[in-house]
Write a protein that holds these residues in place. Structure first.
Motif, PDB file in Angstrom:
ATOM      1  N   THR A 211     -18.802 -14.863 -58.496  1.00  0.00           N
ATOM      2  CA  THR A 211     -19.177 -15.199 -57.024  1.00  0.00           C
ATOM      3  C   THR A 211     -19.053 -17.453 -57.985  1.00  0.00           C
ATOM      4  O   THR A 211     -20.173 -17.096 -58.415  1.00  0.00           O
ATOM      5  CB  THR A 211     -20.309 -15.157 -56.202  1.00  0.00           C
TER       6      THR A 211
ATOM      7  N   ALA B 256     -22.633 -11.109 -58.081  1.00  0.00           N
ATOM      8  CA  ALA B 256     -23.297 -10.960 -56.213  1.00  0.00           C
ATOM      9  C   ALA B 256     -22.400  -9.531 -56.271  1.00  0.00           C
ATOM     10  O   ALA B 256     -21.900  -8.969 -57.012  1.00  0.00           O
ATOM     11  CB  ALA B 256     -22.547 -12.115 -55.274  1.00  0.00           C
TER      12      ALA B 256
ATOM     13  N   THR C 295     -21.105  -6.471 -52.809  1.00  0.00           N
ATOM     14  CA  THR C 295     -20.713  -6.410 -51.088  1.00  0.00           C
ATOM     15  C   THR C 295     -20.404  -4.703 -51.350  1.00  0.00           C
ATOM     16  O   THR C 295     -20.685  -4.260 -52.086  1.00  0.00           O
ATOM     17  CB  THR C 295     -19.735  -6.867 -51.534  1.00  0.00           C
TER      18      THR C 295
ATOM     19  N   PHE D  80     -22.534  -8.829 -47.500  1.00  0.00           N
ATOM     20  CA  PHE D  80     -22.257  -9.659 -48.919  1.00  0.00           C
ATOM     21  C   PHE D  80     -23.712 -10.406 -49.566  1.00  0.00           C
ATOM     22  O   PHE D  80     -23.941 -10.690 -48.502  1.00  0.00           O
ATOM     23  CB  PHE D  80     -21.762 -10.288 -48.840  1.00  0.00           C
ATOM     24  N   CYS D  81     -24.354 -10.386 -50.688  1.00  0.00           N
ATOM     25  CA  CYS D  81     -25.080 -11.293 -51.109  1.00  0.00           C
ATOM     26  C   CYS D  81     -25.447 -10.912 -52.194  1.00  0.00           C
ATOM     27  O   CYS D  81     -24.823 -10.415 -53.656  1.00  0.00           O
ATOM     28  CB  CYS D  81     -26.727 -10.219 -50.526  1.00  0.00           C
ATOM     29  N   CYS D  82     -26.587 -11.949 -52.592  1.00  0.00           N
ATOM     30  CA  CYS D  82     -26.700 -12.475 -54.193  1.00  0.00           C
ATOM     31  C   CYS D  82     -28.150 -13.566 -53.790  1.00  0.00           C
ATOM     32  O   CYS D  82     -28.722 -13.700 -52.941  1.00  0.00           O
ATOM     33  CB  CYS D  82     -26.007 -13.316 -54.960  1.00  0.00           C
TER      34      CYS D  82
ATOM     35  N   ALA E 213     -29.035 -17.260 -55.936  1.00  0.00           N
ATOM     36  CA  ALA E 213     -28.715 -18.525 -57.104  1.00  0.00           C
ATOM     37  C   ALA E 213     -29.389 -19.521 -56.850  1.00  0.00           C
ATOM     38  O   ALA E 213     -30.175 -19.804 -55.884  1.00  0.00           O
ATOM     39  CB  ALA E 213     -27.241 -19.238 -56.058  1.00  0.00           C
TER      40      ALA E 213
ATOM     41  N   PRO F 245     -27.315 -13.996 -47.753  1.00  0.00           N
ATOM     42  CA  PRO F 245     -26.632 -12.767 -46.632  1.00  0.00           C
ATOM     43  C   PRO F 245     -25.710 -13.199 -45.961  1.00  0.00           C
ATOM     44  O   PRO F 245     -26.499 -14.006 -45.245  1.00  0.00           O
ATOM     45  CB  PRO F 245     -27.516 -11.915 -46.128  1.00  0.00           C
TER      46      PRO F 245
ATOM     47  N   GLN G 297     -22.922 -15.927 -41.512  1.00  0.00           N
ATOM     48  CA  GLN G 297     -24.144 -15.926 -42.371  1.00  0.00           C
ATOM     49  C   GLN G 297     -25.235 -16.889 -43.025  1.00  0.00           C
ATOM     50  O   GLN G 297     -25.465 -17.666 -42.010  1.00  0.00           O
ATOM     51  CB  GLN G 297     -23.318 -16.729 -43.981  1.00  0.00           C
TER      52      GLN G 297
ATOM     53  N   ILE H 235     -17.097 -19.512 -50.168  1.00  0.00           N
ATOM     54  CA  ILE H 235     -17.711 -18.766 -51.798  1.00  0.00           C
ATOM     55  C   ILE H 235     -16.437 -17.809 -52.121  1.00  0.00           C
ATOM     56  O   ILE H 235     -15.889 -16.911 -51.077  1.00  0.00           O
ATOM     57  CB  ILE H 235     -18.775 -17.847 -50.764  1.00  0.00           C
TER      58      ILE H 235
ATOM     59  N   SER I 116     -14.877 -15.199 -54.893  1.00  0.00           N
ATOM     60  CA  SER I 116     -15.325 -14.301 -55.602  1.00  0.00           C
ATOM     61  C   SER I 116     -14.117 -13.522 -56.627  1.00  0.00           C
ATOM     62  O   SER I 116     -13.083 -13.034 -55.639  1.00  0.00           O
ATOM     63  CB  SER I 116     -16.354 -13.417 -54.718  1.00  0.00           C
TER      64      SER I 116
END
Length: 238
Positions: A41, A72, A74, A88-90, A92, A116, A139, A210, A212
């Motif tokens: 992502t 990331a 999902t 969705f999450c990650c 950074a 998220p 988000q 964003i 991906s």
């Protein structure tokens, strides 16, 4: 644009490698109710900042938040072949650079984020190979481990933010429940930053794009919960 293209290339390369790996114990199902994706992502903020000193705007001053490329994932739950929700999450880490009339300050801080996003989706062409979708949702961005770069005795605090998100993407079926995926989300989100010990504050529109790309695997949740096994055992008792 180069970062977006490199994100897509890295995501599809990862998908190709994992698609060639041995199949998991779960049976893939193109109409399953659960899909998990692993993606590369690009988090690309479109930053617009109003910088102030002791409450008064500094003419021509601004700030820019760095672009980052990260792993990331999902998780999507399908209520029907067309209707789904996705989380969705990650994590950074972004740097913050002074721009405009205060550009000489250079990097003025950095921060980790936990961003998220939850979207409700409509999926088109559920029986086809190419399955586009659109989504809308929210988000939430949590900032932590903020670090001021303005010298000893200074600190940085950034308020968490909640923003509106639009989404468009494409799943491409490659067989046995595996998919290639490309996805774009755009969020509109505002936050406030404070550099303690300096009198400097900033009102910041982050508005990240964003982007991906990667792979997905779709299957039935009942395979994890043992639904089929429980049903079979019940049938044997009848």
């Amino acid at each position: 644009m180069k970062k977006i293209l490199s994100t897509l290339a890295a995501g599809f390369a990862l998908a190709a490698l994992l698609g060639a790996a041995p199949q998991p114990a779960l049976a893939g199902d193109n109409h399953g109710d659960l899909m998990i994706r692993g993606v590369v992502t690009g988090v690309l903020p479109d930053t617009d900042a109003t910088v102030k000193l002791n409450g008064s705007r500094i003419p021509g001053a601004g700030a820019d938040v760095s672009d980052e490329v990260i792993p990331a994932m999902t998780i999507s739950y399908f209520f029907t072949d067309n209707i789904a929700v996705e989380l969705f999450c990650c994590f950074a880490k972004h740097s913050i650079d002074a721009t405009g009339s205060i550009a000489a300050l250079g990097e003025i801080g950095d921060t980790w984020i936990f961003p998220p996003a939850l979207t409700a989706q409509y999926h088109f062409n559920p029986d086809g190979t190419f399955k586009p979708y659109v989504g809308v949702g929210m988000q939430y961005i949590a900032f932590f481990d903020e670090d001021s770069k303005l010298g000893p005795g200074t600190s940085l605090g950034i308020d968490d933010g909640l923003g509106f998100t639009l989404q468009a993407g494409l799943d491409v079926a490659v067989g046995n429940g595996w998919y290639l995926n490309a996805d774009v989300k755009k969020t509109w989100l505002n936050t406030n930053a404070r550099w303690g010990g300096t009198g400097i504050t900033a009102d910041v529109d982050l508005d990240p794009l964003i982007v991906s790309a990667g792979f997905g695997y779709r299957f039935n949740l009942s395979d994890i919960l043992g639904g089929h096994g429980t049903t079979a055992a019940y049938d044997d008792l009848k």
